[in-house]
Scaffold this motif. Structure first.
Motif, short mmCIF file in Angstrom:
data_model
loop_
_atom_site.label_atom_id
_atom_site.label_comp_id
_atom_site.label_asym_id
_atom_site.label_seq_id
_atom_site.Cartn_x
_atom_site.Cartn_y
_atom_site.Cartn_z
N VAL A 143 103.45 112.05 103.80
CA VAL A 143 104.42 111.08 104.29
C VAL A 143 105.77 111.74 104.53
O VAL A 143 106.26 111.80 105.66
N SER A 144 106.37 112.29 103.48
CA SER A 144 107.72 112.80 103.60
C SER A 144 107.87 114.28 103.25
O SER A 144 108.91 114.87 103.51
N ILE A 160 98.72 116.27 108.67
CA ILE A 160 98.89 115.08 109.50
C ILE A 160 99.87 114.14 108.82
O ILE A 160 99.63 113.71 107.68
N GLN A 161 100.95 113.80 109.49
CA GLN A 161 101.89 112.84 108.92
C GLN A 161 101.32 111.44 109.08
O GLN A 161 101.04 110.99 110.19
N ALA A 162 101.13 110.74 107.97
CA ALA A 162 100.54 109.40 108.01
C ALA A 162 100.87 108.67 106.72
O ALA A 162 100.58 109.17 105.63
N ASP A 163 101.46 107.50 106.84
CA ASP A 163 101.76 106.65 105.69
C ASP A 163 100.51 105.87 105.32
O ASP A 163 99.97 105.12 106.15
N SER A 164 100.04 106.03 104.10
CA SER A 164 98.81 105.35 103.68
C SER A 164 98.98 103.85 103.52
O SER A 164 98.00 103.13 103.28
N ALA A 165 100.21 103.35 103.65
CA ALA A 165 100.42 101.90 103.68
C ALA A 165 100.21 101.33 105.07
O ALA A 165 100.22 100.12 105.25
N ASP A 166 100.00 102.19 106.06
CA ASP A 166 99.88 101.80 107.47
C ASP A 166 98.42 101.97 107.90
O ASP A 166 97.94 103.10 108.03
N ALA A 167 97.74 100.86 108.16
CA ALA A 167 96.32 100.93 108.51
C ALA A 167 96.09 101.74 109.78
O ALA A 167 95.15 102.54 109.86
N ALA A 168 96.93 101.55 110.79
CA ALA A 168 96.77 102.29 112.04
C ALA A 168 96.93 103.78 111.83
O ALA A 168 96.22 104.59 112.43
#
Length: 248
Positions: free
Chosen positions: A40-41, A63-71
């Protein structure tokens, strides 16, 4: 280090830039897997880890990806398959810990705990399973706090990790006929930058440890590597503790 042959396999680790997640990324890469991992950060740590694995002759993708974001989770799965051509192993390591007295616990912290610790596991598993075939492996990183919560203020966290026990059992029934296993690893106290073994908090837990010490992230990573390997093909739906006797 190498004991379990993962050559030709592709792994995605949710939450892999530091701590236990980074140790898992390094261990699976050492076993021969191509590894993608989300962050994430911690961009600098993620890039450094990616470059380290590539320098060692491995394949890695941060890969930057917030696990709170389904998409974002679904996109991370897609990016992994696009980069490496397949997906064999999913490790759901992303997690948050919010601790506060009951009267002060914020509802937004409760919701985020569920979103990352439980909902993201379901979403990632659902999406990853679309790309997995016979021999696929899904490994959730839970917590021994699902069974034992020795301090106040951690009820929502304990609940979220207990939810993984039931989710793992249920999904084992969905995935078993397809030759895919799913298991839940429950670490006890582990020495990381977020939970250092030399803190006052660690001192309060040390008497609960049968082995008298915190665990190491590399020990958890070794356990995950075993579950990801062909040797663990007959284990599924299990919640397995690696906690130094914390729950004994």
């Amino acid at each position: 280090m190498s004991k379990f042959d993962l050559n030709g396999k592709v792994a995605l680790i949710q939450g892999g830039s530091r701590g236990i997640g980074a140790a898992i990324v390094e261990r699976l890469a050492a076993e021969g897997a191509a590894v993608a991992f989300t962050y994430v950060s911690s961009a600098d740590k993620a890039r450094a880890l990616q470059e380290h694995i590539i320098a060692q002759g491995g394949q890695a993708l941060a890969i930057q990806a917030d696990s709170a974001d389904a998409a974002a989770i679904r996109q991370a799965v897609g990016s992994t398959v696009e980069a490496f051509g397949r997906l064999d192993i999913l490790v759901n390591n992303a997690g948050v810990l919010a601790v506060a007295p009951l009267d002060e616990f914020q509802l937004e912290d409760f919701d985020r705990t569920l979103a990352i610790n439980v909902r993201s596991v379901f979403i990632a598993t659902q999406e990853a399973a679309r790309h997995m075939g016979e021999g696929g492996r899904i490994i959730n990183i839970g917590s021994t706090n699902a069974d034992r919560m020795p301090f106040a203020g951690g009820g929502p966290y304990a609940m979220s990790k207990a939810a993984l026990v039931g989710l793992t059992k249920g999904l084992a029934r969905d995935l078993g006929p397809r030759g895919i296993t799913i298991n839940n690893v429950q670490p006890g106290p582990v020495d990381t930058d977020m939970n250092p073994a030399d803190s006052d908090f660690a001192d309060s837990l040390m008497d609960l440890m049968a082995v008298g010490r915190y665990g190491r992230a590399e020990e958890v990573a070794g356990f995950v590597a075993y579950l990801a390997s062909p040797e663990a093909a007959y284990i599924t739906g299990a919640s397995l503790s690696i906690d130094g006797g914390f729950g004994a």
